[in-house]
Design a protein around this motif. Sequence first.
Motif, PDB file in Angstrom:
ATOM      1  N   TYR A 277       0.821  -1.209   0.000  1.00 31.96           N
ATOM      2  CA  TYR A 277       0.000   0.000   0.000  1.00 31.96           C
ATOM      3  C   TYR A 277       0.861   1.267   0.000  1.00 31.96           C
ATOM      4  CZ  TYR A 277      -3.625   3.370   1.251  1.00 31.96           C
ATOM      5  OH  TYR A 277      -4.479   4.457   1.244  1.00 31.96           O
ATOM      6  N   GLU A 278       1.822   1.321   0.914  1.00 35.56           N
ATOM      7  CA  GLU A 278       2.660   2.514   1.031  1.00 35.56           C
ATOM      8  C   GLU A 278       3.517   2.721  -0.216  1.00 35.56           C
ATOM      9  OE1 GLU A 278       2.771   4.895   3.173  1.00 35.56           O
ATOM     10  OE2 GLU A 278       1.365   4.103   4.653  1.00 35.56           O
ATOM     11  N   PHE A 279       3.962   1.620  -0.802  1.00 36.33           N
ATOM     12  CA  PHE A 279       4.794   1.714  -1.994  1.00 36.33           C
ATOM     13  C   PHE A 279       4.014   2.324  -3.159  1.00 36.33           C
ATOM     14  CE2 PHE A 279       7.084  -0.705  -5.550  1.00 36.33           C
ATOM     15  CZ  PHE A 279       8.035   0.286  -5.694  1.00 36.33           C
ATOM     16  N   TYR A 280       2.773   1.863  -3.357  1.00 36.90           N
ATOM     17  CA  TYR A 280       1.965   2.414  -4.452  1.00 36.90           C
ATOM     18  C   TYR A 280       1.467   3.821  -4.116  1.00 36.90           C
ATOM     19  CZ  TYR A 280       2.273  -1.881  -7.056  1.00 36.90           C
ATOM     20  OH  TYR A 280       2.766  -2.943  -7.782  1.00 36.90           O
ATOM     21  N   LYS A 281       1.318   4.112  -2.849  1.00 41.00           N
ATOM     22  CA  LYS A 281       1.016   5.488  -2.427  1.00 41.00           C
ATOM     23  C   LYS A 281       2.151   6.404  -2.864  1.00 41.00           C
ATOM     24  CE  LYS A 281       0.398   8.167   1.881  1.00 41.00           C
ATOM     25  NZ  LYS A 281       1.694   8.883   1.887  1.00 41.00           N
ATOM     26  N   TYR A 282       3.375   5.968  -2.645  1.00 46.80           N
ATOM     27  CA  TYR A 282       4.546   6.750  -3.054  1.00 46.80           C
ATOM     28  C   TYR A 282       4.567   6.929  -4.572  1.00 46.80           C
ATOM     29  CZ  TYR A 282       9.419   8.089  -3.769  1.00 46.80           C
ATOM     30  OH  TYR A 282      10.563   8.743  -4.157  1.00 46.80           O
ATOM     31  N   ARG A 283       4.249   5.886  -5.304  1.00 46.47           N
ATOM     32  CA  ARG A 283       4.277   5.955  -6.772  1.00 46.47           C
ATOM     33  C   ARG A 283       3.212   6.912  -7.303  1.00 46.47           C
ATOM     34  NH1 ARG A 283       5.435  -0.470  -7.817  1.00 46.47           N
ATOM     35  NH2 ARG A 283       5.344  -0.049 -10.053  1.00 46.47           N
ATOM     36  N   LEU A 284       2.064   6.930  -6.650  1.00 43.85           N
ATOM     37  CA  LEU A 284       1.020   7.876  -7.035  1.00 43.85           C
ATOM     38  C   LEU A 284       1.450   9.314  -6.750  1.00 43.85           C
ATOM     39  CD1 LEU A 284      -2.114   5.915  -5.819  1.00 43.85           C
ATOM     40  CD2 LEU A 284      -1.822   6.802  -8.136  1.00 43.85           C
ATOM     41  N   GLU A 285       2.140   9.505  -5.652  1.00 40.33           N
ATOM     42  CA  GLU A 285       2.571  10.847  -5.257  1.00 40.33           C
ATOM     43  C   GLU A 285       3.771  11.352  -6.064  1.00 40.33           C
ATOM     44  OE1 GLU A 285       1.205  10.818  -0.549  1.00 40.33           O
ATOM     45  OE2 GLU A 285       3.182  10.038  -1.118  1.00 40.33           O
ATOM     46  N   HIS A 286       4.435  10.435  -6.783  1.00 39.38           N
ATOM     47  CA  HIS A 286       5.598  10.804  -7.597  1.00 39.38           C
ATOM     48  C   HIS A 286       5.428  10.241  -9.011  1.00 39.38           C
ATOM     49  CE1 HIS A 286       6.925  10.918  -3.380  1.00 39.38           C
ATOM     50  NE2 HIS A 286       7.741  11.885  -3.753  1.00 39.38           N
ATOM     51  N   ALA A 287       4.235  10.456  -9.557  1.00 33.93           N
ATOM     52  CA  ALA A 287       3.869   9.841 -10.833  1.00 33.93           C
ATOM     53  C   ALA A 287       4.784  10.239 -11.990  1.00 33.93           C
ATOM     54  CB  ALA A 287       2.418  10.183 -11.185  1.00 33.93           C
ATOM     55  N   PHE A 288       5.312  11.453 -11.963  1.00 37.73           N
ATOM     56  CA  PHE A 288       6.128  11.931 -13.081  1.00 37.73           C
ATOM     57  C   PHE A 288       7.634  11.757 -12.851  1.00 37.73           C
ATOM     58  CE2 PHE A 288       2.159  14.016 -14.105  1.00 37.73           C
ATOM     59  CZ  PHE A 288       2.147  13.984 -15.504  1.00 37.73           C
ATOM     60  N   THR A 289       8.010  11.315 -11.661  1.00 43.00           N
ATOM     61  CA  THR A 289       9.431  11.124 -11.385  1.00 43.00           C
ATOM     62  C   THR A 289       9.797   9.676 -11.076  1.00 43.00           C
ATOM     63  OG1 THR A 289       9.072  11.673  -9.041  1.00 43.00           O
ATOM     64  CG2 THR A 289       9.713  13.475 -10.529  1.00 43.00           C
ATOM     65  N   PHE A 290       8.819   8.871 -10.665  1.00 44.29           N
ATOM     66  CA  PHE A 290       9.104   7.470 -10.341  1.00 44.29           C
ATOM     67  C   PHE A 290       9.438   6.712 -11.630  1.00 44.29           C
ATOM     68  CE2 PHE A 290       8.166   3.033  -9.503  1.00 44.29           C
ATOM     69  CZ  PHE A 290       8.750   2.848  -8.257  1.00 44.29           C
ATOM     70  N   PRO A 291      10.518   5.935 -11.630  1.00 46.36           N
ATOM     71  CA  PRO A 291      10.923   5.209 -12.845  1.00 46.36           C
ATOM     72  C   PRO A 291      10.034   3.990 -13.107  1.00 46.36           C
ATOM     73  CG  PRO A 291      12.413   4.681 -11.049  1.00 46.36           C
ATOM     74  CD  PRO A 291      11.483   5.744 -10.522  1.00 46.36           C
ATOM     75  N   GLU A 292       8.796   4.233 -13.436  1.00 45.67           N
ATOM     76  CA  GLU A 292       7.814   3.164 -13.648  1.00 45.67           C
ATOM     77  C   GLU A 292       8.112   2.406 -14.932  1.00 45.67           C
ATOM     78  OE1 GLU A 292       5.451   0.782 -12.438  1.00 45.67           O
ATOM     79  OE2 GLU A 292       4.928   2.642 -11.391  1.00 45.67           O
ATOM     80  N   GLU A 293       8.348   1.106 -14.819  1.00 44.04           N
ATOM     81  CA  GLU A 293       8.687   0.292 -15.988  1.00 44.04           C
ATOM     82  C   GLU A 293       7.469  -0.014 -16.859  1.00 44.04           C
ATOM     83  OE1 GLU A 293      10.674  -3.192 -14.681  1.00 44.04           O
ATOM     84  OE2 GLU A 293      12.410  -2.114 -13.864  1.00 44.04           O
ATOM     85  N   GLN A 294       6.328  -0.218 -16.239  1.00 42.66           N
ATOM     86  CA  GLN A 294       5.126  -0.590 -16.994  1.00 42.66           C
ATOM     87  C   GLN A 294       4.476   0.669 -17.548  1.00 42.66           C
ATOM     88  OE1 GLN A 294       4.430  -4.937 -15.782  1.00 42.66           O
ATOM     89  NE2 GLN A 294       4.218  -3.747 -17.589  1.00 42.66           N
ATOM     90  N   LEU A 295       4.493   0.786 -18.874  1.00 40.17           N
ATOM     91  CA  LEU A 295       4.073   2.011 -19.537  1.00 40.17           C
ATOM     92  C   LEU A 295       2.622   2.373 -19.234  1.00 40.17           C
ATOM     93  CD1 LEU A 295       5.029   4.226 -21.472  1.00 40.17           C
ATOM     94  CD2 LEU A 295       4.203   2.811 -23.370  1.00 40.17           C
ATOM     95  N   GLY A 296       1.726   1.402 -19.304  1.00 41.94           N
ATOM     96  CA  GLY A 296       0.311   1.669 -19.057  1.00 41.94           C
ATOM     97  C   GLY A 296       0.066   2.168 -17.651  1.00 41.94           C
ATOM     98  N   PHE A 297       0.752   1.558 -16.680  1.00 46.46           N
ATOM     99  CA  PHE A 297       0.581   1.973 -15.285  1.00 46.46           C
ATOM    100  C   PHE A 297       1.154   3.373 -15.060  1.00 46.46           C
ATOM    101  CE2 PHE A 297       1.399   1.478 -10.598  1.00 46.46           C
ATOM    102  CZ  PHE A 297       0.064   1.349 -10.249  1.00 46.46           C
ATOM    103  N   ARG A 298       2.269   3.665 -15.718  1.00 48.12           N
ATOM    104  CA  ARG A 298       2.861   5.001 -15.613  1.00 48.12           C
ATOM    105  C   ARG A 298       1.895   6.057 -16.143  1.00 48.12           C
ATOM    106  NH1 ARG A 298       7.458   6.278 -19.642  1.00 48.12           N
ATOM    107  NH2 ARG A 298       8.266   4.308 -18.836  1.00 48.12           N
ATOM    108  N   TRP A 299       1.336   5.802 -17.323  1.00 46.10           N
ATOM    109  CA  TRP A 299       0.402   6.766 -17.908  1.00 46.10           C
ATOM    110  C   TRP A 299      -0.846   6.937 -17.053  1.00 46.10           C
ATOM    111  CZ3 TRP A 299       0.573   4.996 -23.758  1.00 46.10           C
ATOM    112  CH2 TRP A 299       1.795   5.426 -24.315  1.00 46.10           C
ATOM    113  N   LEU A 300      -1.333   5.834 -16.487  1.00 45.96           N
ATOM    114  CA  LEU A 300      -2.517   5.912 -15.628  1.00 45.96           C
ATOM    115  C   LEU A 300      -2.232   6.794 -14.410  1.00 45.96           C
ATOM    116  CD1 LEU A 300      -5.359   5.104 -14.725  1.00 45.96           C
ATOM    117  CD2 LEU A 300      -4.378   2.995 -13.778  1.00 45.96           C
TER     118      LEU A 300
END
Length: 386
Positions: free
Chosen positions: A58-81
């Motif tokens: 939960y906390e990890f995805y909370k962080y990813r949501l809060e840093h959507a444009f800076t987190f190095p998200e590998e999955q393109l669809g999830f990054r765009w979402l």
Amino acid sequence: MSIIEHIYLYILLFSLFFYWGKNFYNVKPKESFWLLASVPILLYSFVVGSRYGWGPDYEFYKYRLEHAFTFPEEQLGFRWLNQFIDVLGLNYVGGYVVYSLIFMTCAFVLISSYSKDSKYMYAFVVPATLQMVSNGIRQGVGLSFLLLALYFFNKKNRIYAIASLLVGASIHTVTLIPAVLIFGIYLIFSKKLFDWRITLTLYVIASFVLSPTSIGIIASYAHYISLGGKFQLYIDNADYWFGADAADEIYAQSAFALLTSSLFHVSFIYLGYISLKIRPNYKVIYLYNSVVFGLIFLRVVFLFEILRRFAEPLVLLYFIPLGYILGTKEIQIEFKRFLKGNGTFTWNSILVSAGLFFIIVYHLLFWGRFIFINPEGIFYWNTTVV
């Protein structure tokens, strides 16, 4: 003991889905159906999306949501979402609400394709999917598009089905594994039901005979497999993930939990076979077969977290065949015959009634505990976190 909001909101959620399915499952025209469907969908999105702290990620995805444009998200669809959610000006809670909204909307799309047979499917979609969707956060979003792919598959629109799977895979690659298993089962067995006598035997062996750590042997052969990408990390470290020492005791069930869940699964396997034999529906048969396969597979890999992720997406689809079972008139007649008594019931009515009893009791016990005895069931407004 659960907090009062948790008790109230989840009783409301479960009750509304049962009531809505029973009374509005076949509303015409489509515009009216979706207008009415927005009520349970939005309630689900609010209640499930507002949870706080559930699961290890939960906390990890909370962080990813809060840093959507800076987190190095590998999955393109999830990054765009996540970036879209950020552009909308939503915080992490809004992100979880959007995830829940996507999932339940896709679930309603799939269930609606069963038309008159969908009446009781709505009642079980929440208990069938809630745990995995809320704990396996990104995988839950990816599985939304598996449900959408099944809808298009039922409509014989293969192009849209493939496109939906690709979207799901762009969010979580594991989405492809249950898809391959489901469509593989469909291609191999097509309209043929799994024989309950064989599947029940296999299920009992997997549940009560095999050692929970017996699959550790696969670690010895895993190095022959080449998947590439992130999954290759699991293969290269097979001893850690799949060896006997990888069995995680947090998944171990008590004797009572094993008994009640097994009685539910056995009842599902038997009644699903009976109802689909009496009244075949080929859009349900391949999902029934997939769930049964998933139940057996899950028992074999029950203590192994990574392998559970492959089995659980198959099992959560049980809301489709179970809803079909409860809507089968012959099943209802046998149950009513047993209730009337007076010596008119048969062995068939006894077995049907016992199966229905175990199914209902399991859900009442499991979800009763979830609702009333769940100290971790809190919402974001119960914390000091903004």
